[in-house]
Design a protein around this motif. Structure first.
Motif, mmCIF file in Angstrom:
data_model
loop_
_atom_site.group_PDB
_atom_site.id
_atom_site.type_symbol
_atom_site.label_atom_id
_atom_site.label_comp_id
_atom_site.label_asym_id
_atom_site.label_seq_id
_atom_site.Cartn_x
_atom_site.Cartn_y
_atom_site.Cartn_z
ATOM 1 N N THR A 127 42.048 34.605 37.709
ATOM 2 C CA THR A 127 41.035 36.271 37.647
ATOM 3 C C THR A 127 41.150 36.466 35.728
ATOM 4 O O THR A 127 40.131 36.240 35.107
ATOM 5 C CB THR A 127 41.351 37.074 38.151
ATOM 6 O OG1 THR A 127 41.078 36.943 39.800
ATOM 7 C CG2 THR A 127 40.699 38.285 38.089
ATOM 8 N N ASN B 182 37.914 36.158 33.723
ATOM 9 C CA ASN B 182 37.579 36.990 33.015
ATOM 10 C C ASN B 182 37.385 37.132 31.292
ATOM 11 O O ASN B 182 36.183 37.734 30.679
ATOM 12 C CB ASN B 182 38.609 38.652 33.523
ATOM 13 C CG ASN B 182 37.775 38.794 34.558
ATOM 14 O OD1 ASN B 182 36.840 38.685 35.177
ATOM 15 N ND2 ASN B 182 39.014 39.452 35.702
ATOM 16 N N ASN C 249 24.577 38.270 35.593
ATOM 17 C CA ASN C 249 25.859 37.526 36.784
ATOM 18 C C ASN C 249 26.292 36.565 37.688
ATOM 19 O O ASN C 249 27.260 36.576 37.949
ATOM 20 C CB ASN C 249 25.694 39.127 37.539
ATOM 21 C CG ASN C 249 25.908 40.405 36.930
ATOM 22 O OD1 ASN C 249 27.022 40.616 36.309
ATOM 23 N ND2 ASN C 249 25.043 41.769 37.611
ATOM 24 N N SER D 275 31.886 39.292 38.839
ATOM 25 C CA SER D 275 33.378 39.653 38.988
ATOM 26 C C SER D 275 34.106 38.713 40.221
ATOM 27 O O SER D 275 32.985 38.135 41.185
ATOM 28 C CB SER D 275 32.875 41.194 39.987
ATOM 29 O OG SER D 275 34.797 41.486 39.944
ATOM 30 N N ASP D 276 34.788 38.748 40.427
ATOM 31 C CA ASP D 276 35.841 38.189 41.338
ATOM 32 C C ASP D 276 36.118 38.811 41.603
ATOM 33 O O ASP D 276 36.567 38.209 43.396
ATOM 34 C CB ASP D 276 36.432 37.187 40.891
ATOM 35 C CG ASP D 276 37.987 37.491 40.471
ATOM 36 O OD1 ASP D 276 37.610 38.758 39.711
ATOM 37 O OD2 ASP D 276 38.612 36.579 40.251
ATOM 38 N N ASN D 277 35.421 40.119 42.552
ATOM 39 C CA ASN D 277 36.305 41.284 43.435
ATOM 40 C C ASN D 277 35.686 40.572 44.755
ATOM 41 O O ASN D 277 34.721 40.426 44.814
ATOM 42 C CB ASN D 277 35.984 42.312 42.647
ATOM 43 C CG ASN D 277 36.755 43.473 43.550
ATOM 44 O OD1 ASN D 277 37.155 43.831 44.801
ATOM 45 N ND2 ASN D 277 36.891 44.493 43.224
ATOM 46 N N HIS E 166 41.250 40.209 44.177
ATOM 47 C CA HIS E 166 40.756 39.480 43.486
ATOM 48 C C HIS E 166 40.703 37.753 44.058
ATOM 49 O O HIS E 166 41.424 36.960 44.231
ATOM 50 C CB HIS E 166 41.335 38.860 41.917
ATOM 51 C CG HIS E 166 40.886 40.167 41.221
ATOM 52 N ND1 HIS E 166 40.015 40.608 40.680
ATOM 53 C CD2 HIS E 166 41.194 41.480 41.055
ATOM 54 C CE1 HIS E 166 39.674 41.454 40.211
ATOM 55 N NE2 HIS E 166 41.504 42.599 39.992
#
Length: 206
Positions: free
Chosen positions: A99, A103, A121, A126-128, A134
């Motif tokens: 992660t 990022n 995006n 985001s890898d949330n 994550h």
């Protein structure tokens, strides 16, 4: 009976008539001479104009050829630059093993992308996973840039439209992504970079 006076007058009149015809004849000869000279001048002027037109055509043709050659050189230089920069960019975009690395790509890619692309995006989402975790770290996902092929359109101003097919190696095999953008070859940046498709090949097909 002709008197000497009448004979004298008739003689003078005859001489005047002969002189008049002689003068007229000389004038006609001179007129023909002038006409011939005029025709020669016209022919010379036409020849000069024809030569001028030929020279102008040759100059325009040469200028057009130089313009095409110049545009070709610009296109080749811009395409070569875009190709080199795309390798650097996609090596950043498509390579990560955590992660944190995922990022960090945005910061590393900043020299190669405009602000609109950096806010995309689709590229830097985001890898949330929605629970505070994550999914890249939790699933142990990784990706590594493999290769890319760039095709470019005709230059417009300082930009050329480009299509890039890139390959990466991930956990589930080989994936090929297709991107489009405009490349600003003056500032060496990709503008409005967008992913068009994702073509996945499983590792078993390799």
């Amino acid at each position: 009976m002709w008197t000497k006076r009448k004979q004298y007058l008739c003689g003078i009149l005859g001489i005047l008539i002969i002189c008049s015809w002689g003068i007229i004849g000389l004038r006609l000869i001179q007129l023909r001479k002038y006409q011939n000279i005029s025709q020669q001048y016209r022919a010379q002027i036409l020849s000069i104009n024809a030569n001028i037109s030929t020279k102008q055509y040759e100059l325009k043709k040469k200028a057009a050829a130089n313009s095409v050659t110049s545009q070709s050189r610009v296109w080749m230089t811009a395409t070569d630059d875009a190709t080199q920069q795309s390798v650097k960019l996609f090596n950043i975009l498509l390579t990560f093993g955590s992660t944190a690395e995922y990022n960090h790509r945005k910061k590393l890619a900043r020299p190669y992308l405009d602000s609109a692309s950096l806010k995309n995006n689709q590229l830097f989402g985001s890898d949330n996973d929605g629970s505070g975790g994550h999914y890249i770290d939790s699933a142990g996902l990784s990706s590594r840039y493999s290769s890319s092929v760039l095709s470019a359109g005709m230059a417009n101003g300082n930009q050329i439209p480009v299509l890039i097919k890139s390959s990466l190696e991930a956990n589930n095999g080989v994936s090929e992504d297709v991107f489009v953008a405009d490349y600003d070859y003056k500032n060496h940046k990709f503008l409005n970079l967008t992913k068009l498709s994702n073509l996945v090949q499983s590792a078993s097909n390799n």
